[in-house]
Design a protein around this motif. Structure first.
Motif, PDB file in Angstrom:
ATOM      1  N   TYR A  22      61.321 -11.162 -40.070  1.00 26.53           N
ATOM      2  CA  TYR A  22      61.996 -12.328 -40.636  1.00 26.53           C
ATOM      3  C   TYR A  22      61.108 -13.566 -40.453  1.00 26.53           C
ATOM      4  N   GLU A  23      61.201 -14.497 -41.392  1.00 24.44           N
ATOM      5  CA  GLU A  23      60.349 -15.681 -41.347  1.00 24.44           C
ATOM      6  C   GLU A  23      61.182 -16.957 -41.420  1.00 24.44           C
ATOM      7  N   THR A  24      60.499 -18.040 -41.175  1.00 27.41           N
ATOM      8  CA  THR A  24      61.141 -19.360 -41.159  1.00 27.41           C
ATOM      9  C   THR A  24      60.655 -20.203 -42.332  1.00 27.41           C
ATOM     10  N   LEU A  25      61.283 -21.336 -42.509  1.00 25.66           N
ATOM     11  CA  LEU A  25      60.947 -22.190 -43.657  1.00 25.66           C
ATOM     12  C   LEU A  25      59.592 -22.870 -43.476  1.00 25.66           C
ATOM     13  N   PHE A  26      59.298 -23.256 -42.239  1.00 27.41           N
ATOM     14  CA  PHE A  26      58.023 -23.903 -41.920  1.00 27.41           C
ATOM     15  C   PHE A  26      57.419 -23.206 -40.713  1.00 27.41           C
ATOM     16  N   MET A  27      56.131 -23.436 -40.514  1.00 27.45           N
ATOM     17  CA  MET A  27      55.453 -23.110 -39.259  1.00 27.45           C
ATOM     18  C   MET A  27      55.213 -24.430 -38.536  1.00 27.45           C
ATOM     19  N   TYR A  28      55.188 -24.363 -37.193  1.00 35.56           N
ATOM     20  CA  TYR A  28      54.849 -25.557 -36.423  1.00 35.56           C
ATOM     21  C   TYR A  28      53.726 -25.204 -35.472  1.00 35.56           C
ATOM     22  N   ASN A  87      49.642 -27.322 -31.031  1.00 34.48           N
ATOM     23  CA  ASN A  87      48.353 -27.890 -30.617  1.00 34.48           C
ATOM     24  C   ASN A  87      47.931 -29.055 -31.489  1.00 34.48           C
ATOM     25  N   THR A  88      48.338 -29.040 -32.748  1.00 36.40           N
ATOM     26  CA  THR A  88      47.998 -30.151 -33.655  1.00 36.40           C
ATOM     27  C   THR A  88      49.210 -31.015 -33.974  1.00 36.40           C
ATOM     28  N   ASP A  89      50.393 -30.568 -33.554  1.00 34.23           N
ATOM     29  CA  ASP A  89      51.644 -31.267 -33.854  1.00 34.23           C
ATOM     30  C   ASP A  89      51.832 -31.403 -35.367  1.00 34.23           C
ATOM     31  N   LYS A  90      51.533 -30.320 -36.087  1.00 33.42           N
ATOM     32  CA  LYS A  90      51.648 -30.321 -37.542  1.00 33.42           C
ATOM     33  C   LYS A  90      52.605 -29.223 -38.013  1.00 33.42           C
ATOM     34  N   PHE A  91      53.353 -29.551 -39.065  1.00 31.24           N
ATOM     35  CA  PHE A  91      54.195 -28.573 -39.739  1.00 31.24           C
ATOM     36  C   PHE A  91      53.446 -28.040 -40.967  1.00 31.24           C
TER      37      PHE A  91
END
Length: 588
Positions: free
Chosen positions: A87-93, A96-100
């Motif tokens: 199963y997957e999510t809508l975004f990755m976070y 280490n870079t604080d990026k979505f």
């Protein structure tokens, strides 16, 4: 989450030291075993080689019993990889870079003060061939209306999730809790409506969900008492859309048994990635054993969570902030970091915020109000507040003359924490504070902790995430309930701190100055009142070998920087992307 690979520290550490001595090297680094442990041909893989070794990734460190369910809503005990591989999510976070990074979603934006619009990626299919659509996303979030679903509190401030078209969803809110919402965007595993619709609440939360159907890069292959096996599936959407390709054909996650077994498998290169806590691993990293960690020097691991010592502020003398401060100054954390962990962990900043959240730490506040080990300062604080040794036993009594005798509880068997508790007890007594270490079994500890029937307790439930709001919610949430099962174990009541925590939740993640301003005020309250003592940062335990796979994440130049882990709830923080960067060791 608590990763409980904690056993056998004294035994294994003693074994390593013994190896060092018996090897005659005269150093603390054990001699390499006979053979080609430095990285020659791979040893027989874990389990006897049922899968092609050069196509199989062997992992361990998450599963503490036979895989029992593949239900992504059970985020604390689903089989390793259920969320992230299936199963997957809508975004990755990426912490280490604080990026979505958009994942199942193509984009998402606040389109009004109380409205968020999500655009879904087209061309995504479930592993049964059905198309992934807005109906699946709405259905998944609406499951949260069931009271037993972990994200049920979302519906306290979310009003609706509505379909605009097959690939667009509009969410409306009563309150725009930006920090929490950002966390939901990469934390919620999306499930297929066509297979989950009609399930009862009991099935939704307690169902085994055999043969899961997800959108992810792997499908269920098999499982047994000692392992979970995933197989790479054809047609994963990200290969075409993002040019991402997971490299191992099979992932075999081995159920934890003991540190000795995990260590043995690593040394034989029958295990490629161990996410166990392995005491003494620093000696092997420094030796010629072919075992690597993210850093090649202390603390060796990325930080994953903070260990806090909670005071029960509803009991005397822990209701006195001057007493709490004295205890904080009395704790020899350096002795814990070096003596208990061998520098595998790092002492905490006075704020307790993880190193990845350093930008939210107000250095003026921590330098002015922060604390460090200083027994003389502890004694002075006690004396100034009226705590005196009236009977000459070296331990202070309260200002009223009442005897002080406190217990610090940690779970039996968590040997590193047990040793740390003994250090705290010893250093507190040296400052005149009677604290005894006590080791109830885990379930008994949880009962007394949640009911507020304890003096002092260690806890590290909250993990690294996209926002420090999670830590402040953990420290300051009100109102105090009869049972405090997830936050504010110390029953600390400070209305201003809770107001600030709620305000922080409503700050947009891109408003760094706005977040820093509120975080600064919270740190000031925290250090002035000291309801908890942050002690050390636990590591994202991770040891890798290059027998079958290479290009592991590390701090070295030109290597991936994703979290090297398959821990639950970390694959969506980069663990899955780590799999796309691996290279076969035999591939040149």
């Amino acid at each position: 989450m608590r990763n409980r690979s904690r056993f056998l520290i004294p035994v294994l550490a003693a074994g390593l030291l013994s190896a060092a001595c018996s090897g005659g090297s005269g150093s603390s680094t054990p001699a390499a075993p006979a053979g080609d442990a430095a990285g020659g041909g791979a040893a027989a893989p874990a389990g006897g080689g049922a899968f092609p070794r050069n196509e199989t990734l062997y992992t361990s460190g998450t599963q503490w019993g036979p895989p029992a369910n593949w239900n992504p809503l059970r985020e604390w005990d689903f089989a390793t990889g259920t969320k992230g591989l299936a199963y997957e999510t809508l975004f990755m976070y990426d912490p280490n870079t604080d990026k979505f990074s958009p994942w199942l979603a193509e984009s998402g934006d606040w389109t009004g003060d109380l409205e968020y619009t999500l655009k879904l990626r087209q061309g995504v299919t479930w592993s049964d061939g059905k198309p992934f659509t807005a109906d699946d996303v709405i259905f998944t979030f609406e499951l949260g209306k069931m009271e037993t679903v972990p994200y049920h509190p979302l519906w306290d401030w979310m009003k609706s999730a509505e379909k605009v078209d097959d690939h667009t969803v509009k969410f409306t809110f009563a309150t725009a809790n930006h920090q929490e919402w950002a966390n939901h965007l990469y934390s919620r595993a999306i499930v297929p409506k066509h297979l989950w619709e009609g399930r009862s609440e009991d099935e939704v939360m307690n169902g085994v969900n055999e043969k899961p159907v997800g959108t992810g890069p792997y499908a269920y292959q098999s499982h047994d008492q000692d392992r979970m096996v995933w197989v790479k599936r054809d047609g994963w959407w990200a290969t075409k859309a993002l040019n991402k390709d997971v490299k191992p054909k099979y992932i075999v996650d081995i159920v934890n048994s003991s540190n000795e077994v995990a260590m043995g498998l690593l040394l034989q290169k029958g295990l490629d990635l161990s996410n166990n806590f392995l005491p003494g691993i620093a000696n092997l990293v420094k030796g010629n054993f072919g075992i690597k960690t993210f850093y090649d020097q202390p603390p060796y691991m990325l930080s994953a969570n903070t260990t806090w010592m909670w005071f029960n502020t509803a009991k005397k003398p822990m209701d006195d902030k001057e007493f709490r401060k004295a205890v904080a100054y009395a704790i020899d954390t350096k002795k814990i970091v070096e003596g208990v962990y061998g520098n595998l962990v790092k002492a905490s900043d006075p704020s307790g915020l993880l190193p990845q959240w350093d930008k939210y730490v107000d250095k003026n506040v921590t330098s002015t109000l922060g604390f460090s080990y200083n027994p003389d300062k502890a004694k002075q604080l006690l004396a100034d507040a009226g705590y005196k040794d009236r009977n000459g036993d070296g331990l202070v009594e309260s200002p009223s003359g009442a005897k002080i005798s406190l217990k610090l509880i940690v779970p039996a068997g968590w040997t590193d924490w047990m040793e740390a508790a003994r250090v705290i007890s010893s250093s507190a007594k040296a400052a005149g504070i009677d604290i005894e270490a006590d080791f109830p079994d885990y379930n008994a500890l949880v009962d007394v902790r949640n009911q507020g029937k304890f003096d002092l307790v260690l806890n590290n439930d909250k993990q690294l995430a996209n926002t420090p709001w999670l830590y402040y919610d953990y420290l300051f949430r009100l109102p105090v309930q009869k049972l405090q099962s997830t936050t504010n174990y110390g029953r600390y009541e400070n209305k201003r701190a809770w107001e600030l925590t709620q305000q922080l939740d409503q700050v947009k993640p891109e408003d760094l100055p706005g977040m820093q301003k509120i975080a600064s005020e919270l740190q000031k309250i925290q250090l002035e009142d000291m309801p908890v003592v942050p002690l050390w940062y636990n590591g994202l335990w991770s040891q890798t070998t290059n027998g079958a796979w290479k290009n592991w994440p590390s701090s070295a130049p030109n290597t991936p920087k994703y979290p090297p882990t398959v821990w639950r709830n970390w694959l969506e923080m980069g663990g899955t992307l780590m799999l796309t960067e691996l290279q076969p060791a035999s591939g040149g």
